[in-house]
Scaffold this active site. Structure first.
Site, PDB file in Angstrom:
ATOM      1  N   ASP A  90      49.388 -80.110  11.896  1.00 38.27           N
ATOM      2  CA  ASP A  90      48.348 -79.641  12.233  1.00 38.27           C
ATOM      3  C   ASP A  90      48.439 -78.332  12.067  1.00 38.27           C
ATOM      4  OD1 ASP A  90      48.701 -82.214  13.878  1.00 38.27           O
ATOM      5  OD2 ASP A  90      46.823 -81.134  15.569  1.00 38.27           O
ATOM      6  N   LYS A 152      40.028 -81.983  12.159  1.00 36.63           N
ATOM      7  CA  LYS A 152      40.546 -81.603  13.469  1.00 36.63           C
ATOM      8  C   LYS A 152      39.843 -80.112  14.197  1.00 36.63           C
ATOM      9  CE  LYS A 152      44.071 -80.085  16.752  1.00 36.63           C
ATOM     10  NZ  LYS A 152      46.001 -79.725  16.972  1.00 36.63           N
ATOM     11  N   LYS A 181      39.825 -85.943  15.092  1.00 37.06           N
ATOM     12  CA  LYS A 181      41.011 -86.051  16.211  1.00 37.06           C
ATOM     13  C   LYS A 181      39.876 -84.640  17.198  1.00 37.06           C
ATOM     14  CE  LYS A 181      45.418 -83.648  17.573  1.00 37.06           C
ATOM     15  NZ  LYS A 181      46.525 -83.324  17.785  1.00 37.06           N
TER      16      LYS A 181
END
Length: 216
Positions: A90, A152, A181
Site C-alpha cells: 500500500d 485506496k 479499498k
C-alpha cells in the site's frame, strides 16, 4: 454478512508504538477470522511472514503516511518489503505533485513502485481528505493508467478517512481492472457493509475484527 465481512478486511495495526506482541495478536485474530490480510509496519514484515507463512497475506505500507519520500526511496522500500515476504504493498502518492498538477510524475512513480512489487498486489493511497473532487477524479484515471490493482482512500493518519461519497466517486471513474479499498474511520459493521455495497472490495480497519470478537 457479518460472518463473511472479515474476508474483506485488511486487519490493520500501523500505530507508531506497535510492538511485536501486538502484531502477533493481530496475526492470530486474522487467522481466526480469515481476514484478507494483515496490514503492518514494514519493520515487522519479515517476522510476521515467518509467523504466518502462507496462511494470511502480509500487507505493508510504503512512503507512509505523508507520501513525500523520493521515488527512489519508495522503490527501495518496496523491494525491501517484498524481499522480506510482503504479499501486498500500500503506497502513498506524492500529494505535492497533485497540488502542482504534475500528474505525469505521480503516474511514473506509481509505475516504478509497481515494477518494484515484482507482481505483488499494489494499492495506491491518494488521501482523499486532502483532495478536491477534480483531483480525485484525475487520480482515478492516473491509478488506472498505472495499472495498479487498487485505489485506496486514506492512510488513517490525516484529517479524515473513507466516505461513502468517495467510494461512489471511485466506482464511477476508475477503470474496470482497478478495485477499491476504503480505509480510515470505519467503526461499525453497518458502515463496513455499506462501503462494500457501494463498490469497495477491501476495507482497511482495525475495528471490524474487534467488533466481531465482541459479538461472538
Amino acid at each position: 454478512m457479518e460472518t463473511k465481512i472479515a474476508t474483506y478486511v485488511d486487519h490493520t495495526l500501523l500505530a507508531q508504538t506497535a510492538a511485536w506482541e501486538e502484531i502477533r495478536q493481530l496475526c492470530d485474530d486474522a487467522l481466526l477470522y480469515q481476514t484478507a490480510s494483515v496490514c503492518i509496519p514494514p519493520s515487522y514484515v519479515k517476522q510476521a511472514k515467518e509467523y504466518l507463512g502462507d496462511r494470511i497475506p502480509v500487507c505493508t505500507v510504503i512512503g507512509f503516511p505523508n507520501g513525500y519520500n523520493t521515488t527512489a526511496a519508495k522503490v527501495f522500500e518496496t523491494k525491501d518489503a517484498v524481499q522480506n515476504g510482503a504479499d501486498e504493498i500500500d503506497m502513498v502518492i506524492n500529494l505535492g505533485w497533485v497540488k502542482e498538477r504534475n500528474y505525469t510524475a505521480v503516474l511514473e512513480e506509481i509505475k516504478a513502485v509497481r515494477e518494484a512489487c515484482g507482481g505483488k498486489l499494489l494499492k495506491v493511497i491518494i488521501e482523499t481528505c486532502l483532495l478536491t473532487e477534480e483531483e480525485k477524479i484525475k487520480l482515478c484515471r492516473v491509478v488506472t493508467e498505472a495499472e495498479a490493482d487498487f485505489i485506496k482512500t486514506s492512510t488513517g493518519f490525516s484529517g479524515g478517512g473513507a466516505t461513502f461519497q468517495d467510494i461512489m466517486l471511485f466506482a464511477e471513474h476508475i477503470g474496470k481492472n482497478v478495485k477499491i479499498k476504503a480505509a480510515g474511520g470505519i467503526t461499525s459493521l453497518e458502515d463496513a457493509e455499506k462501503f462494500l455495497s457501494l463498490g469497495a472490495s477491501r476495507l482497511g480497519t482495525s475495528r471490524i475484527v474487534k467488533l466481531l470478537k465482541e459479538n461472538s
